[in-house]
Design an enzyme around this catalytic site. Structure first.
Site, PDB file in Angstrom:
ATOM      1  N   TYR A   1      -2.249  -1.063  10.455  1.00  0.00           N
ATOM      2  CA  TYR A   1      -2.174  -1.223   8.996  1.00  0.00           C
ATOM      3  C   TYR A   1      -0.836  -0.714   8.471  1.00  0.00           C
ATOM      4  O   TYR A   1      -0.173  -1.387   7.673  1.00  0.00           O
ATOM      5  CB  TYR A   1      -3.336  -0.445   8.371  1.00  0.00           C
ATOM      6  CG  TYR A   1      -3.538  -0.665   6.897  1.00  0.00           C
ATOM      7  CD1 TYR A   1      -4.221  -1.778   6.416  1.00  0.00           C
ATOM      8  CD2 TYR A   1      -3.068   0.264   5.965  1.00  0.00           C
ATOM      9  CE1 TYR A   1      -4.424  -1.967   5.054  1.00  0.00           C
ATOM     10  CE2 TYR A   1      -3.277   0.079   4.601  1.00  0.00           C
ATOM     11  CZ  TYR A   1      -3.953  -1.031   4.154  1.00  0.00           C
ATOM     12  OH  TYR A   1      -4.158  -1.223   2.799  1.00  0.00           O
TER      13      TYR A   1
ATOM     14  N   SER B   1       0.874  -1.180   0.000  1.00  0.00           N
ATOM     15  CA  SER B   1       0.000   0.000   0.000  1.00  0.00           C
ATOM     16  C   SER B   1       0.906   1.224   0.000  1.00  0.00           C
ATOM     17  O   SER B   1       2.080   1.141   0.407  1.00  0.00           O
ATOM     18  CB  SER B   1      -0.839  -0.011   1.277  1.00  0.00           C
ATOM     19  OG  SER B   1      -1.401   1.258   1.529  1.00  0.00           O
TER      20      SER B   1
HETATM   21  P1  NAD Z   1     -11.431  -6.187   0.138  1.00  0.00           P
HETATM   22  O1  NAD Z   1     -12.025  -6.020   1.488  1.00  0.00           O
HETATM   23  O2  NAD Z   1     -12.261  -5.895  -1.072  1.00  0.00           O
HETATM   24  O3  NAD Z   1     -10.846  -7.657  -0.042  1.00  0.00           O
HETATM   25  C1  NAD Z   1     -10.112  -8.291   0.970  1.00  0.00           C
HETATM   26  C2  NAD Z   1     -10.029  -9.773   0.670  1.00  0.00           C
HETATM   27  O4  NAD Z   1      -9.294 -10.399   1.739  1.00  0.00           O
HETATM   28  C3  NAD Z   1     -11.396 -10.461   0.616  1.00  0.00           C
HETATM   29  O5  NAD Z   1     -11.377 -11.447  -0.390  1.00  0.00           O
HETATM   30  C4  NAD Z   1     -11.496 -11.113   1.986  1.00  0.00           C
HETATM   31  O6  NAD Z   1     -12.352 -12.259   2.009  1.00  0.00           O
HETATM   32  C5  NAD Z   1     -10.041 -11.503   2.222  1.00  0.00           C
HETATM   33  N1  NAD Z   1      -9.757 -11.760   3.622  1.00  0.00           N
HETATM   34  C6  NAD Z   1      -9.930 -10.938   4.680  1.00  0.00           C
HETATM   35  N2  NAD Z   1      -9.595 -11.579   5.825  1.00  0.00           N
HETATM   36  C7  NAD Z   1      -9.212 -12.832   5.465  1.00  0.00           C
HETATM   37  C8  NAD Z   1      -8.770 -13.966   6.189  1.00  0.00           C
HETATM   38  N3  NAD Z   1      -8.672 -13.973   7.516  1.00  0.00           N
HETATM   39  N4  NAD Z   1      -8.466 -15.092   5.491  1.00  0.00           N
HETATM   40  C9  NAD Z   1      -8.589 -15.124   4.137  1.00  0.00           C
HETATM   41  N5  NAD Z   1      -9.006 -14.087   3.412  1.00  0.00           N
HETATM   42  C10 NAD Z   1      -9.315 -12.951   4.071  1.00  0.00           C
HETATM   43  O7  NAD Z   1     -10.117  -5.275   0.174  1.00  0.00           O
HETATM   44  P2  NAD Z   1      -9.174  -4.683  -0.979  1.00  0.00           P
HETATM   45  O8  NAD Z   1      -9.292  -3.208  -0.904  1.00  0.00           O
HETATM   46  O9  NAD Z   1      -9.362  -5.383  -2.254  1.00  0.00           O
HETATM   47  O10 NAD Z   1      -7.751  -5.046  -0.345  1.00  0.00           O
HETATM   48  C11 NAD Z   1      -6.896  -6.048  -0.867  1.00  0.00           C
HETATM   49  C12 NAD Z   1      -5.474  -5.736  -0.471  1.00  0.00           C
HETATM   50  O11 NAD Z   1      -5.102  -4.499  -1.062  1.00  0.00           O
HETATM   51  C13 NAD Z   1      -5.266  -5.575   1.032  1.00  0.00           C
HETATM   52  O12 NAD Z   1      -4.031  -6.145   1.403  1.00  0.00           O
HETATM   53  C14 NAD Z   1      -5.232  -4.075   1.212  1.00  0.00           C
HETATM   54  O13 NAD Z   1      -4.514  -3.698   2.329  1.00  0.00           O
HETATM   55  C15 NAD Z   1      -4.547  -3.656  -0.068  1.00  0.00           C
HETATM   56  N6  NAD Z   1      -4.765  -2.251  -0.420  1.00  0.00           N
HETATM   57  C16 NAD Z   1      -6.023  -1.773  -0.635  1.00  0.00           C
HETATM   58  C17 NAD Z   1      -6.179  -0.443  -0.967  1.00  0.00           C
HETATM   59  C18 NAD Z   1      -7.513   0.177  -1.222  1.00  0.00           C
HETATM   60  O14 NAD Z   1      -7.578   1.406  -1.314  1.00  0.00           O
HETATM   61  N7  NAD Z   1      -8.585  -0.596  -1.374  1.00  0.00           N
HETATM   62  C19 NAD Z   1      -5.045   0.388  -1.080  1.00  0.00           C
HETATM   63  C20 NAD Z   1      -3.791  -0.154  -0.869  1.00  0.00           C
HETATM   64  C21 NAD Z   1      -3.664  -1.487  -0.540  1.00  0.00           C
END
Ligand code: NAD
Length: 259
Positions: free
Chosen positions: A155, A142
């Site tokens: 985080y 991130s």
């Molecule tokens: P999201 O909530 O849409 O998806 C998260 C996924 O992780 C889901 O499939 C969920 O089921 C899974 N998950 C959560 N806890 C779990 C567990 N205990 N075991 C197995 N699976 C689990 O979130 P997203 O925004 O798509 O985030 C995905 C990644 O991208 C994360 O690591 C997040 O930190 C990173 N990220 C997101 C953003 C953003 O702005 N959305 C920015 C930077 C980084």
């Protein structure tokens, strides 16, 4: 870019960025293990969208809080698909609170899912990659792997840790045909971000629409990064052409960390 014959695991691919990456890897020809939590019908829909590209798709509901389930997932993928060539550590959760009020169980879960799980998946997948002399480890970090924000202590710690883990693994495996890289997105419109909007609106005493605009003030492009943009970079890093890229942390954040 063809990933035909490769097999991938994308943790947390039932939603958001992980789901876009799983679809893009399958579209490029890879077999994919979809992983994640959620309602059965949402999981079915996620599997269907990945399988639509015609490659082999398996689902494994391993909970990233359980190292035994993670090890079983890697073993099952190796047995049923023949290999784990591409490992995308993407699962993550968020919780926002002042450090002195941060719930201990939320701290533990964010570090466990966002950092420790990547250690467990990597630890289990690397022996097979070494045997085959080929591997791609892609950690979804991130902008918070490079910058901090108040109230996101767990985080930011998990993401800084994951960025360091990425580099360490890259150095250990540099001569073995295995790369380890991080992708650091800015704000992407997914359920993870959506869930933060009502709290932000409440704490700032503004409307949810204004809270969305407030989030975007970090991003000079003034728009959310799309999950498909992140997925395209993951596919590139998974390919043959990216063989010399290792230990890198690519921002895809609309200019956030340029500031
Ligand atoms: P999201 O909530 O849409 O998806 C998260 C996924 O992780 C889901 O499939 C969920 O089921 C899974 N998950 C959560 N806890 C779990 C567990 N205990 N075991 C197995 N699976 C689990 O979130 P997203 O925004 O798509 O985030 C995905 C990644 O991208 C994360 O690591 C997040 O930190 C990173 N990220 C997101 C953003 C953003 O702005 N959305 C920015 C930077 C980084």
């Amino acid at each position: 870019m063809s990933l035909k014959g490769r097999s991938a695991i994308v943790t947390g691919s039932t939603s958001g960025i992980g789901h876009a990456i799983a679809r893009a890897l399958a579209a490029a020809g890879a077999n994919v293990v979809v992983n994640g939590l959620g309602e059965e019908k949402d999981i079915e829909r996620a599997i269907g969208a990945v399988a639509a590209h015609g490659t082999r798709v398996l689902f494994d509901g391993a909970n990233m809080l359980r190292h035994n389930q993670i090890a079983d997932m890697i073993a099952k993928a190796e047995k049923e698909l023949g290999a784990v060539d591409i490992l995308v550590n993407n699962a993550g959760i968020q919780h926002v609170a002042p450090v002195e009020e941060f719930p201990i169980e939320q701290w533990d879960a964010i570090i466990a899912i966002g950092l420790t799980a990547a250690f467990h998946t990597t630890r289990a997948a690397v022996p097979g990659m070494k045997r085959r002399k080929w591997g791609r480890i892609i950690n979804i970090c991130s902008a918070h792997s490079l910058r901090a924000s108040p109230f996101k202590s767990a985080y930011v710690s998990a993401k800084h840790g994951l960025a360091g883990f990425t580099k360490t693994v890259a150095l250990e495996l540099a001569e073995m045909g295995i790369t380890s890289n991080a992708i650091s997105p800015g704000f992407v419109w997914t359920p993870l971000v959506e869930k933060q909007i009502p709290d932000l609106a409440k704490s700032e005493n503004i409307s949810e629409e204004a809270a969305k605009r407030l989030v975007l003030t970090r991003q000079p492009t003034n728009r959310f990064v799309t999950a498909d943009e992140v997925a395209a970079l993951a596919v590139y890093l998974a390919g043959e052409e990216a063989s010399s890229i290792t230990g890198a942390n690519y921002t895809i954040d609309g200019g956030w960390t340029a500031q």
